[in-house]
Design a protein around this motif. Structure first.
Motif, PDB file in Angstrom:
ATOM      1  N   TRP A   1       0.757  -1.271   0.029  1.00  0.00           N
ATOM      2  CA  TRP A   1      -0.217   0.029   0.022  1.00  0.00           C
ATOM      3  C   TRP A   1       0.973   1.278  -0.024  1.00  0.00           C
ATOM      4  CZ3 TRP A   1      -5.158  -1.528   0.354  1.00  0.00           C
ATOM      5  CH2 TRP A   1      -6.198  -0.139   0.008  1.00  0.00           C
TER       6      TRP A   1
ATOM      7  N   SER B   1       9.773  11.021  -4.608  1.00  0.00           N
ATOM      8  CA  SER B   1      10.930  10.983  -3.595  1.00  0.00           C
ATOM      9  C   SER B   1      10.440  10.652  -2.227  1.00  0.00           C
ATOM     10  CB  SER B   1      11.764  12.033  -3.721  1.00  0.00           C
ATOM     11  OG  SER B   1      11.046  13.351  -3.451  1.00  0.00           O
ATOM     12  N   LEU B   2       8.984  11.203  -1.917  1.00  0.00           N
ATOM     13  CA  LEU B   2       8.356  10.883  -0.750  1.00  0.00           C
ATOM     14  C   LEU B   2       8.616   9.398  -0.096  1.00  0.00           C
ATOM     15  CD1 LEU B   2       5.353  13.235  -0.604  1.00  0.00           C
ATOM     16  CD2 LEU B   2       7.350  13.244   1.015  1.00  0.00           C
ATOM     17  N   PHE B   3       8.420   8.389  -1.356  1.00  0.00           N
ATOM     18  CA  PHE B   3       8.094   6.936  -0.909  1.00  0.00           C
ATOM     19  C   PHE B   3       9.330   6.287  -1.460  1.00  0.00           C
ATOM     20  CE2 PHE B   3       3.995   9.144  -1.165  1.00  0.00           C
ATOM     21  CZ  PHE B   3       3.391   8.711  -0.010  1.00  0.00           C
TER      22      PHE B   3
ATOM     23  N   GLU C   1      12.307   5.409  -0.463  1.00  0.00           N
ATOM     24  CA  GLU C   1      13.218   4.599   0.457  1.00  0.00           C
ATOM     25  C   GLU C   1      12.366   3.490   0.889  1.00  0.00           C
ATOM     26  OE1 GLU C   1      14.351   6.435   4.172  1.00  0.00           O
ATOM     27  OE2 GLU C   1      14.891   4.410   5.025  1.00  0.00           O
ATOM     28  N   GLU C   2      11.039   3.499   0.944  1.00  0.00           N
ATOM     29  CA  GLU C   2       9.971   2.504   1.259  1.00  0.00           C
ATOM     30  C   GLU C   2       9.792   1.634  -0.153  1.00  0.00           C
ATOM     31  OE1 GLU C   2       6.423   4.042   2.788  1.00  0.00           O
ATOM     32  OE2 GLU C   2       5.833   2.037   3.487  1.00  0.00           O
TER      33      GLU C   2
ATOM     34  N   LYS D   1      11.893   1.260  -2.462  1.00  0.00           N
ATOM     35  CA  LYS D   1      12.991   0.343  -2.889  1.00  0.00           C
ATOM     36  C   LYS D   1      13.190  -0.720  -1.842  1.00  0.00           C
ATOM     37  CE  LYS D   1      15.538   4.465  -4.016  1.00  0.00           C
ATOM     38  NZ  LYS D   1      16.565   5.200  -3.486  1.00  0.00           N
TER      39      LYS D   1
ATOM     40  N   LYS E   1      10.633  12.516 -11.069  1.00  0.00           N
ATOM     41  CA  LYS E   1      11.459  13.684 -10.794  1.00  0.00           C
ATOM     42  C   LYS E   1      10.907  14.965 -11.080  1.00  0.00           C
ATOM     43  CE  LYS E   1      15.590  12.257  -9.485  1.00  0.00           C
ATOM     44  NZ  LYS E   1      15.979  10.917 -10.217  1.00  0.00           N
ATOM     45  N   ASP E   2      10.257  15.154 -12.405  1.00  0.00           N
ATOM     46  CA  ASP E   2       9.572  16.065 -12.880  1.00  0.00           C
ATOM     47  C   ASP E   2       7.955  15.884 -12.670  1.00  0.00           C
ATOM     48  OD1 ASP E   2       8.858  18.480 -13.963  1.00  0.00           O
ATOM     49  OD2 ASP E   2      10.512  18.496 -15.163  1.00  0.00           O
ATOM     50  N   SER E   3       7.124  16.057 -13.766  1.00  0.00           N
ATOM     51  CA  SER E   3       5.910  15.746 -13.983  1.00  0.00           C
ATOM     52  C   SER E   3       5.642  14.339 -14.106  1.00  0.00           C
ATOM     53  CB  SER E   3       4.949  16.686 -14.880  1.00  0.00           C
ATOM     54  OG  SER E   3       5.564  16.203 -16.243  1.00  0.00           O
TER      55      SER E   3
ATOM     56  N   ARG F   1      -8.680   0.222  15.510  1.00  0.00           N
ATOM     57  CA  ARG F   1      -7.103   0.547  15.354  1.00  0.00           C
ATOM     58  C   ARG F   1      -6.352  -0.364  16.625  1.00  0.00           C
ATOM     59  NH1 ARG F   1      -5.024   5.039  12.213  1.00  0.00           N
ATOM     60  NH2 ARG F   1      -6.966   5.548  10.831  1.00  0.00           N
TER      61      ARG F   1
ATOM     62  N   ALA G   1      -7.167  -4.176  14.796  1.00  0.00           N
ATOM     63  CA  ALA G   1      -7.177  -4.341  13.362  1.00  0.00           C
ATOM     64  C   ALA G   1      -5.882  -3.218  12.935  1.00  0.00           C
ATOM     65  CB  ALA G   1      -8.359  -4.414  12.452  1.00  0.00           C
ATOM     66  N   ASP G   2      -5.823  -3.272  11.487  1.00  0.00           N
ATOM     67  CA  ASP G   2      -5.110  -2.139  11.117  1.00  0.00           C
ATOM     68  C   ASP G   2      -5.688  -0.811  11.276  1.00  0.00           C
ATOM     69  OD1 ASP G   2      -3.166  -4.079  10.483  1.00  0.00           O
ATOM     70  OD2 ASP G   2      -3.793  -4.065   8.316  1.00  0.00           O
ATOM     71  N   GLU G   3      -6.867  -0.716  10.816  1.00  0.00           N
ATOM     72  CA  GLU G   3      -7.408   0.606  10.934  1.00  0.00           C
ATOM     73  C   GLU G   3      -9.022   0.250  10.814  1.00  0.00           C
ATOM     74  OE1 GLU G   3      -5.633   3.083   8.336  1.00  0.00           O
ATOM     75  OE2 GLU G   3      -6.267   2.004   6.507  1.00  0.00           O
TER      76      GLU G   3
ATOM     77  N   LYS H   1       1.557   2.895  16.356  1.00  0.00           N
ATOM     78  CA  LYS H   1       0.189   2.928  16.131  1.00  0.00           C
ATOM     79  C   LYS H   1      -0.454   3.258  17.615  1.00  0.00           C
ATOM     80  CE  LYS H   1      -2.428  -0.150  14.354  1.00  0.00           C
ATOM     81  NZ  LYS H   1      -3.056  -1.370  13.851  1.00  0.00           N
TER      82      LYS H   1
ATOM     83  N   ARG I   1      -3.185   6.307  17.419  1.00  0.00           N
ATOM     84  CA  ARG I   1      -4.718   5.979  17.926  1.00  0.00           C
ATOM     85  C   ARG I   1      -5.116   6.814  18.832  1.00  0.00           C
ATOM     86  NH1 ARG I   1      -3.324   0.985  19.063  1.00  0.00           N
ATOM     87  NH2 ARG I   1      -3.759   0.936  21.091  1.00  0.00           N
TER      88      ARG I   1
ATOM     89  N   LEU J   1      10.997   8.515   6.656  1.00  0.00           N
ATOM     90  CA  LEU J   1      10.051   8.243   5.766  1.00  0.00           C
ATOM     91  C   LEU J   1       9.052   9.444   5.807  1.00  0.00           C
ATOM     92  CD1 LEU J   1       9.346   4.342   6.669  1.00  0.00           C
ATOM     93  CD2 LEU J   1      10.859   5.574   4.862  1.00  0.00           C
ATOM     94  N   PRO J   2       9.003  10.419   5.077  1.00  0.00           N
ATOM     95  CA  PRO J   2       8.224  11.627   5.253  1.00  0.00           C
ATOM     96  C   PRO J   2       6.884  11.322   5.476  1.00  0.00           C
ATOM     97  CG  PRO J   2       9.656  11.881   3.308  1.00  0.00           C
ATOM     98  CD  PRO J   2       9.918  10.483   3.686  1.00  0.00           C
ATOM     99  N   HIS J   3       6.396  10.324   4.716  1.00  0.00           N
ATOM    100  CA  HIS J   3       5.019   9.980   4.802  1.00  0.00           C
ATOM    101  C   HIS J   3       4.772   8.431   5.104  1.00  0.00           C
ATOM    102  CE1 HIS J   3       2.409  13.367   2.280  1.00  0.00           C
ATOM    103  NE2 HIS J   3       3.129  13.775   3.303  1.00  0.00           N
TER     104      HIS J   3
ATOM    105  N   LYS K   1       3.620   5.234   7.421  1.00  0.00           N
ATOM    106  CA  LYS K   1       2.456   4.871   8.069  1.00  0.00           C
ATOM    107  C   LYS K   1       2.965   4.132   9.461  1.00  0.00           C
ATOM    108  CE  LYS K   1      -1.832   3.270   6.341  1.00  0.00           C
ATOM    109  NZ  LYS K   1      -2.688   2.203   5.650  1.00  0.00           N
TER     110      LYS K   1
ATOM    111  N   ILE L   1      13.640  16.195   0.514  1.00  0.00           N
ATOM    112  CA  ILE L   1      13.047  15.482  -0.744  1.00  0.00           C
ATOM    113  C   ILE L   1      11.479  15.700  -0.882  1.00  0.00           C
ATOM    114  CG2 ILE L   1      14.847  13.571  -0.290  1.00  0.00           C
ATOM    115  CD1 ILE L   1      12.840  11.995   1.216  1.00  0.00           C
ATOM    116  N   HIS L   2      11.202  16.799  -0.528  1.00  0.00           N
ATOM    117  CA  HIS L   2       9.657  17.129  -0.724  1.00  0.00           C
ATOM    118  C   HIS L   2       9.758  18.902  -0.998  1.00  0.00           C
ATOM    119  CE1 HIS L   2       9.291  18.174   3.199  1.00  0.00           C
ATOM    120  NE2 HIS L   2       9.664  17.026   3.494  1.00  0.00           N
TER     121      HIS L   2
ATOM    122  N   ARG M   1       8.396  23.959  -8.857  1.00  0.00           N
ATOM    123  CA  ARG M   1       7.390  24.080 -10.279  1.00  0.00           C
ATOM    124  C   ARG M   1       6.340  24.974 -10.097  1.00  0.00           C
ATOM    125  NH1 ARG M   1       5.932  19.225 -12.407  1.00  0.00           N
ATOM    126  NH2 ARG M   1       6.460  18.167 -10.303  1.00  0.00           N
TER     127      ARG M   1
ATOM    128  N   GLU N   1      18.572   8.444   4.909  1.00  0.00           N
ATOM    129  CA  GLU N   1      17.997   7.159   4.666  1.00  0.00           C
ATOM    130  C   GLU N   1      18.755   6.301   5.788  1.00  0.00           C
ATOM    131  OE1 GLU N   1      17.563   6.507   0.338  1.00  0.00           O
ATOM    132  OE2 GLU N   1      17.728   4.287   0.792  1.00  0.00           O
TER     133      GLU N   1
END
Lengths: 343, 343
Positions: free
Chosen positions: A34, A52-54, A56-57, A59, A71-73, A171, A174-176, B160, B164, B191-193, B195, B280-281, B300, B320
């Motif tokens: 996810w 770039s926000l994601f 590290e996760e 990879k 990188k760009d649009s 929460r 379960a996960d949420e 978590k 919660r 990890l900027p975003h 979970k 990175i953002h 941009r 990282e």
């Protein structure tokens, strides 16, 4: 057979060279993870495009994918990848790209863009054993939540109080939550999708709880109408009518019948008791990575029931300004017929 | 001047006879109410289109609107309304209708469909006093949540658990959380975003909390990086670098400067300290009915700062596999300059 192989066969049949996927649950379904991003699938390669926000996760968690960091649009990134596909037909998810996004895609002249709808959604409608296990676990937590919340229903508690406690419980176990819980008291139960308010619970009022949990990405979705002491007899009669209609229709379920027929059968039973115009929504919907997915159990649905489908049946009767009753169960269909999922 | 009057003048200028609106926050902005539906605005009429699920609520809460209950498909309903507009140009929100939905709209031959993007989003970017009051109230609750959660940060508590508790607190003191809280410990703060996970808090770890509340529809969005006893000196230096960059740039804010320049100024300060590739953002984003809206404070961006804009400034440095630090404030700009919103 793995999900991407199945989709790959469909893509081949549609005579497209690659497919660009953006629907959140579709991306999650194919990547088994996810994370925000798009997928470009060709017969040779599978690209996962993210920001770039994601990075590290992505990879560390998406093995076997070519990770492309935008990188760009998005268009420029896709244009780069599409250079290898020059002159070819590339499909895109027409229900998940906005018209404005399509206009930008269209400027990538290397390929011909072909709209498709529902390709992965139809594949997702049939659940495998692993998916069913997650859904059953989510149902188990939801049932436990009902038991816990029923004890919290004291006079003076607000809809918002109960909704907040529901989220905390879901929460914790379960996960949420699968969606913001619907908690309604008294005459507000006539609003099928009402938002929890500061309304306080009074003696003899109806209580409607519509809750779901998420486990491993998969949702549950159940509704209970709870009768406190002093409830009017009329509501008991309506409750029994609904549950009877639901049970009778579940007995008739099997692969091959049309989902519009299921809706018609439930609707006729409620109409027969004089409440036809008070059943103001469809009879149900598929549940999986999304709370609402295929099949649609509604009058205009074109879906046909197949073994492995998981969906809700949720007849409801709403009397404007007085109150409403809804009971929602989750059903799985196999060659043997339909059964209520207990979790 | 009221929101619809302002939009009406824009519509007139664009030489369209009517405008079809679907963006959730745009619908809420114009109707001053949070309910699922679409709006069709012409020079004479204002229609609110919704389904039977929301009929009772719409009729009782949306005064001055012509409520249209969608019986069949949205297209059929719109086609009915458009009969009065035969031959005219009708705008639609190109960023909020999917390509598939546009293809269905296009079959309504009575009118000519003209795509528009950002018409209402640009109007929403400038806040009035009532909107600012809601945002400040949401900020007040978010600051109280940080104070409460800081006390809950004991060794062994999980991400978590804290997430919660954050939701429970925000729903107790505001309408709801503006977005799922980001709660990260230790190296996961890179990890900027990220979970929230089952990761347990250990001594000397970084803690990153990114929270927002919603009040009267309006969001807040703040990030705090918290240092527990035993933190490495490197992180303190990074923290001070970020806060200093943020403060210096806030002093330079005024109507008329470009948002890409604001981003560049912050970025240069971080690059100057050798952390350029670790930021990175983007530097920030507008906040209002949506957590992310105009203006965009990024390299941009084409947005120009105007009096009444409310946005975040959120420099962050991420190493990282080691950890990250982000500090996010909310700013309002007036003719006098920029100031941090305290709430």
């Amino acid at each position: 057979m793995n999900r991407i192989t199945v989709l790959g066969q469909k893509i081949k049949k549609e005579k497209i060279e690659a497919f660009l996927i953006k629907g959140t649950e579709n991306v999650s379904y194919l990547s088994h993870y996810w994370i925000e991003g798009e997928i470009l699938l060709s017969s040779r390669d599978k690209f996962f495009i993210t920001t770039s926000l994601f990075a590290e996760e992505a990879k560390s968690r998406l093995n076997g994918w070519q990770i492309v960091i935008q990188k760009d649009s998005l268009e420029k990134t896709i244009s780069e990848i599409c250079k290898k596909l020059r002159g070819k037909r590339v499909g895109f998810e027409a229900s998940h790209f906005s018209f404005a996004e399509y206009e930008r895609l269209r400027k990538i002249k290397e390929v011909e863009w072909v709209p498709f709808s529902g390709l992965i959604e139809n594949q997702r409608a049939i659940k495998d054993v692993g998916e069913l296990t997650c859904i059953e676990e989510a149902l188990k937590v939801t049932r436990a939540a009902f038991a816990y919340l029923e004890n919290e229903l004291e006079t003076g508690v607000t809809e918002k109080d109960i909704s907040r406690k529901a989220i905390y419980f879901l929460r914790e176990n379960a996960d949420e939550e699968a969606f913001p819980p619907i908690v309604l008291f008294g005459e507000r139960t006539s609003l099928p999708h009402g938002k929890p308010s500061q309304k306080k619970l009074e003696k003899g009022e109806l209580v409607l709880l519509d809750l779901g949990a998420r486990v491993g990405g998969y949702c549950s979705d159940l509704t209970r109408t709870i009768f406190l002491a002093g409830i009017k007899e009329k509501w008991r009669q309506i409750y029994h009518l609904i549950v009877k209609a639901q049970k009778e229709v579940i007995k008739t379920l099997k692969p091959g019948i049309s989902c519009s027929d299921i809706d018609r059968m439930i609707r006729e039973k409620i109409e027969g008791a004089g409440y036809g115009r008070n059943f103001i929504h469809g009879s149900g919907h598929g549940v999986g990575l999304a709370v609402h997915e295929l099949p649609s159990i509604a009058s205009r649905s074109k879906d046909i029931l197949k073994a492995g489908m998981v969906f809700t049946l949720e007849p409801g009767i709403y009397l404007e300004g007085e109150g409403g009753v809804r009971v929602e169960e989750m059903i799985v269909v196999s060659e043997e017929g339909g059964r209520v999922l207990n979790g």
